[in-house]
Design a protein around this motif. Structure first.
Motif, PDB file in Angstrom:
ATOM      1  N   PHE A 121      -6.916 -31.065  15.427  1.00 23.17           N
ATOM      2  CA  PHE A 121      -6.004 -31.317  15.824  1.00 23.17           C
ATOM      3  C   PHE A 121      -4.884 -30.966  14.942  1.00 23.17           C
ATOM      4  N   VAL A 122      -3.624 -30.942  16.067  1.00 22.40           N
ATOM      5  CA  VAL A 122      -2.382 -30.464  15.002  1.00 22.40           C
ATOM      6  C   VAL A 122      -1.253 -32.141  15.710  1.00 22.40           C
ATOM      7  N   SER A 123      -0.173 -31.760  15.645  1.00 25.88           N
ATOM      8  CA  SER A 123       0.734 -32.618  15.548  1.00 25.88           C
ATOM      9  C   SER A 123       2.189 -31.636  15.595  1.00 25.88           C
ATOM     10  N   LYS A 124       2.857 -31.834  16.282  1.00 29.78           N
ATOM     11  CA  LYS A 124       4.328 -30.775  16.188  1.00 29.78           C
ATOM     12  C   LYS A 124       5.332 -32.154  15.435  1.00 29.78           C
ATOM     13  N   ASP A 125       5.430 -33.727  17.108  1.00 30.83           N
ATOM     14  CA  ASP A 125       6.049 -34.391  16.727  1.00 30.83           C
ATOM     15  C   ASP A 125       6.401 -35.220  15.601  1.00 30.83           C
ATOM     16  N   GLN A 126       4.923 -34.961  15.337  1.00 32.76           N
ATOM     17  CA  GLN A 126       4.465 -36.108  14.348  1.00 32.76           C
ATOM     18  C   GLN A 126       3.653 -37.562  15.184  1.00 32.76           C
ATOM     19  N   ARG A 127       4.122 -37.537  16.384  1.00 34.98           N
ATOM     20  CA  ARG A 127       3.383 -38.547  17.237  1.00 34.98           C
ATOM     21  C   ARG A 127       2.493 -38.248  17.946  1.00 34.98           C
ATOM     22  N   THR A 128       2.284 -37.567  18.816  1.00 33.86           N
ATOM     23  CA  THR A 128       1.153 -37.319  19.755  1.00 33.86           C
ATOM     24  C   THR A 128       0.590 -35.599  18.975  1.00 33.86           C
ATOM     25  N   TRP A 129      -0.800 -36.227  19.256  1.00 34.58           N
ATOM     26  CA  TRP A 129      -1.844 -35.658  18.783  1.00 34.58           C
ATOM     27  C   TRP A 129      -2.425 -34.882  20.142  1.00 34.58           C
ATOM     28  N   LYS A 130      -2.579 -33.439  19.816  1.00 35.28           N
ATOM     29  CA  LYS A 130      -3.793 -32.108  20.926  1.00 35.28           C
ATOM     30  C   LYS A 130      -4.838 -31.472  20.102  1.00 35.28           C
ATOM     31  N   ALA A 131      -5.538 -30.807  20.654  1.00 31.80           N
ATOM     32  CA  ALA A 131      -6.782 -30.599  20.218  1.00 31.80           C
ATOM     33  C   ALA A 131      -6.072 -29.192  20.197  1.00 31.80           C
ATOM     34  N   ALA A 132      -6.968 -28.356  18.712  1.00 31.59           N
ATOM     35  CA  ALA A 132      -5.847 -27.011  18.568  1.00 31.59           C
ATOM     36  C   ALA A 132      -6.929 -26.363  18.315  1.00 31.59           C
ATOM     37  N   ALA A 156       2.428 -21.593  17.714  1.00 36.34           N
ATOM     38  CA  ALA A 156       3.830 -20.841  18.304  1.00 36.34           C
ATOM     39  C   ALA A 156       5.052 -20.948  17.858  1.00 36.34           C
ATOM     40  N   ASP A 157       5.526 -21.328  16.784  1.00 39.62           N
ATOM     41  CA  ASP A 157       6.896 -21.346  16.265  1.00 39.62           C
ATOM     42  C   ASP A 157       6.521 -22.406  14.938  1.00 39.62           C
ATOM     43  N   LYS A 158       7.858 -21.496  14.768  1.00 41.24           N
ATOM     44  CA  LYS A 158       7.792 -22.206  12.617  1.00 41.24           C
ATOM     45  C   LYS A 158       8.455 -23.475  12.961  1.00 41.24           C
ATOM     46  N   GLY A 159       8.126 -24.197  11.685  1.00 38.09           N
ATOM     47  CA  GLY A 159       8.193 -25.824  11.617  1.00 38.09           C
ATOM     48  C   GLY A 159       7.767 -26.635  11.091  1.00 38.09           C
ATOM     49  N   LEU A 160       7.448 -27.678  11.213  1.00 39.00           N
ATOM     50  CA  LEU A 160       6.437 -28.520  10.595  1.00 39.00           C
ATOM     51  C   LEU A 160       5.523 -29.366  11.676  1.00 39.00           C
ATOM     52  N   PHE A 161       4.128 -28.878  11.286  1.00 38.14           N
ATOM     53  CA  PHE A 161       3.045 -28.952  12.070  1.00 38.14           C
ATOM     54  C   PHE A 161       1.882 -29.891  11.180  1.00 38.14           C
ATOM     55  N   GLY A 162       1.247 -30.953  12.430  1.00 38.16           N
ATOM     56  CA  GLY A 162       0.804 -32.242  11.286  1.00 38.16           C
ATOM     57  C   GLY A 162      -0.630 -31.455  11.905  1.00 38.16           C
ATOM     58  N   PHE A 163      -1.667 -31.826  11.176  1.00 28.00           N
ATOM     59  CA  PHE A 163      -3.060 -31.365  11.597  1.00 28.00           C
ATOM     60  C   PHE A 163      -4.082 -32.990  10.594  1.00 28.00           C
ATOM     61  N   ILE A 164      -5.374 -32.937  11.624  1.00 23.67           N
ATOM     62  CA  ILE A 164      -6.633 -34.255  11.666  1.00 23.67           C
ATOM     63  C   ILE A 164      -7.517 -33.057  11.647  1.00 23.67           C
ATOM     64  N   VAL A 165      -9.043 -32.832  11.193  1.00 19.25           N
ATOM     65  CA  VAL A 165      -9.579 -32.479  10.859  1.00 19.25           C
ATOM     66  C   VAL A 165     -10.850 -33.857  11.109  1.00 19.25           C
ATOM     67  N   ILE A 166     -11.593 -33.808  12.374  1.00 15.77           N
ATOM     68  CA  ILE A 166     -13.042 -34.467  12.335  1.00 15.77           C
ATOM     69  C   ILE A 166     -13.627 -33.809  12.898  1.00 15.77           C
ATOM     70  N   PRO A 167     -14.741 -33.757  11.880  1.00 10.16           N
ATOM     71  CA  PRO A 167     -16.507 -33.661  11.933  1.00 10.16           C
ATOM     72  C   PRO A 167     -17.133 -34.459  12.348  1.00 10.16           C
TER      73      PRO A 167
END
Length: 542
Positions: free
Chosen positions: A297-308, A331-342
């Protein structure tokens, strides 16, 4: 003449030179590998057994040299009876390079008859040597519960990166062994599992092919933000119950504090210079059904998450601690947050991340190199150390390394320039109120080499994503500030000139009066004959 001994590729010299794998671009001559030498002085011993196989005894030896795969040029020439005795006790040909870089060598024999072998047009490289007198530059920075670094060198040893750590108060450094295939890269990162309040001293050693080593400054982990991952093994050296110190730490290279299967109070940040990268994860805990998938899962705004993305797996209950790579394309440069769920083999998994859920890891996608520019170069008289050169420069990048700037000089610019260091890993900047996003620096350099009177200046800067920006100052720098002076010692008449005047002191000075032009000889005008007059002569007055 066939079977000429290759006088340079000999065991004695090969033992002196540091053997290494062939340098890139050597495919046309795979049998002639490059050897690296840490100094610019090198001796080529001539083996007596090889000389004995020549058809006749040479009277002279000529060493031909080619730089950067260019044409051969005549180098040292030594008569056979004047060959110097080298430190090894053998006779040979000494050579000194005038700059770092790649050189090729060939020997030509001159025989008593005046013939040479091989001919100039038949010369072939018998040895390829890369002279490298500059050690690697190393920058390391503490980021969260790990470090990231950049090692730069034109001839960096691919296996020459060593990461070391020690607990505060200890004197012994322990090398970190990277898990998985390969070694640490020149630009890489590593993180540990630390309990709250635990710290490590970390340093990096970089080695080049010529044998130079550079050791970075010591940084303390966690970094200034005080972040630390959740603890799985409280001893980062993995010494609890095992007594081992060589396999430190237990987590894999590039792992995060607590692994990507657990969450940290403050996520560590990784820097990448490409939109395409892999998110590395480790399954810390699983049930008897194992794990059949890992969801990203990825978040670009550090608030909402979507499957990646989803990685299908087939891990058994005893396959834990394996590194898993999940590819991601930003899709573009910048800061991304990630979560992995097994997801377990039985189909059980944690719910999708809720809004504002903390990221396990942050990735700063930064494909842009630093913007660098030398704004001015001022030459001042200096002192006994030589002329002083004040270099002012600007650097702009949001992810600069701790010591990002390097300054270099070269007598020529362009693709064939041989750049030499002025200062490496500069970290000081001046206040810049006009534009806070642009860092301004100034460096003073004293030119110690009296033979150098003109050169170009280059700046390079590296960011945390291993991007390097460089720029060459547009003007050639002239450091010869002396005005030539002259004194007249004597004045002499030029050979073949006419007589001159002699001034006091016996110095002959040519006359400045122009000579009269020559005129053609005119015939003499005859005097008319005297004709007697029949008129009476007038007597003189009384």
């Amino acid at each position: 003449m066939r079977g000429r001994p290759r006088l340079l590729l000999i065991a004695g010299l090969a033992g002196l030179l540091l053997a290494a794998a062939p340098a890139p671009g050597q495919d046309r001559e795979p049998e002639l590998e490059a050897r690296y030498w840490p100094r610019r002085q090198l001796n080529f011993p001539l083996i007596a057994e090889n000389l004995a196989r020549l058809p006749e005894e040479p009277t002279e030896f000529r060493l031909y040299v080619a730089t950067n795969r260019g044409p051969f040029k005549l180098g040292p020439q030594i008569k056979a009876g004047r060959l110097p005795v080298l430190p090894s006790g053998k006779k040979g040909i000494p050579f000194e390079a005038d700059r770092d870089g790649e050189y090729e060598f060939a020997v030509q024999f001159v025989y008593p008859s005046g013939s040479v072998e091989p001919r100039d047009d038949k010369l072939q490289a018998e040895m390829r040597v890369v002279f490298d007198t500059v050690p690697p530059t190393v920058s390391v920075a503490a980021v969260g519960n790990g470090v990231e670094w950049n090692a730069a060198d034109e001839n960096l040893d691919p296996d020459g990166i060593t990461l070391q750590g020690r607990l505060p108060g200890e004197s012994r450094w322990t090398a970190v062994t990277p898990r998985g295939a390969g070694a640490f890269a020149a630009s890489d990162r590593y993180a540990w599992q630390l309990k709250p309040g635990q710290q490590l001293d970390v340093r990096l050693i970089a080695k080049d092919r010529a044998g130079h080593e550079s050791t970075s400054r010591v940084v303390r982990v966690p970094g200034a933000d005080g972040s630390a991952g959740l603890v799985r093994n409280p001893d980062p050296f993995n010494r609890e119950g095992t007594g081992r110190t060589s396999d430190w730490p237990p987590s894999g290279s590039g792992g995060t504090g607590g692994g990507l299967g657990s969450r940290s109070p403050q996520a560590p940040i990784y820097y990448v210079n490409s939109l395409n990268f892999n998110v590395e994860t480790t399954i810390n805990r699983m049930g008897r059904s194992g794990v059949k998938a890992a969801h990203l899962f990825v978040s670009k705004d550090q608030r909402t998450w979507k499957a990646a993305g989803k990685k299908d797996l087939d891990l058994k209950a005893d396959d834990r601690d394996q590194n898993i790579s999940i590819p991601y394309e930003a899709a573009d440069k910048g800061l991304f947050g990630f979560i992995v769920i097994p997801e377990s083999g039985a189909g059980r998994r944690a719910p999708d991340p809720v809004p504002d859920a903390p990221a396990m890891v942050l990735v700063d996608v930064d494909p842009d190199p630093p913007r660098v520019k030398i704004t001015s170069v001022e030459v001042l008289p200096g002192d006994a150390r030589g002329p002083r050169v004040d270099i002012t420069y600007e650097v702009a990048d949001r992810n600069l390394m701790a010591k990002p700037v390097s300054l270099e000089w070269s007598v020529a610019a362009g693709s064939g320039a041989q750049w030499q260091p002025i200062a490496l890993q500069i970290d000081g900047f001046l206040p810049n109120r006009a534009d806070p996003d642009v860092k301004v620096g100034r460096y003073s350099w004293y030119v110690p080499d009296e033979k150098v009177w003109h050169f170009f200046v280059r700046i390079r800067a590296t960011d945390k994503a291993a991007n390097t920006g460089e720029s060459v100052y547009e003007k050639e720098v002239l450091v010869d500030l002396e005005k030539p002076e002259a004194a007249i010692k004597a004045v002499q008449t030029q050979p073949g000139a006419g007589p001159g005047t002699v001034r006091p002191g016996g110095v002959s000075v040519p006359s400045r009066r122009p000579a009269a032009p020559l005129e053609p000889t005119r015939p003499a005008i005859p005097t008319p004959p005297t004709v007697p007059s029949d008129r009476p002569e007038v007597p003189p007055l009384p």
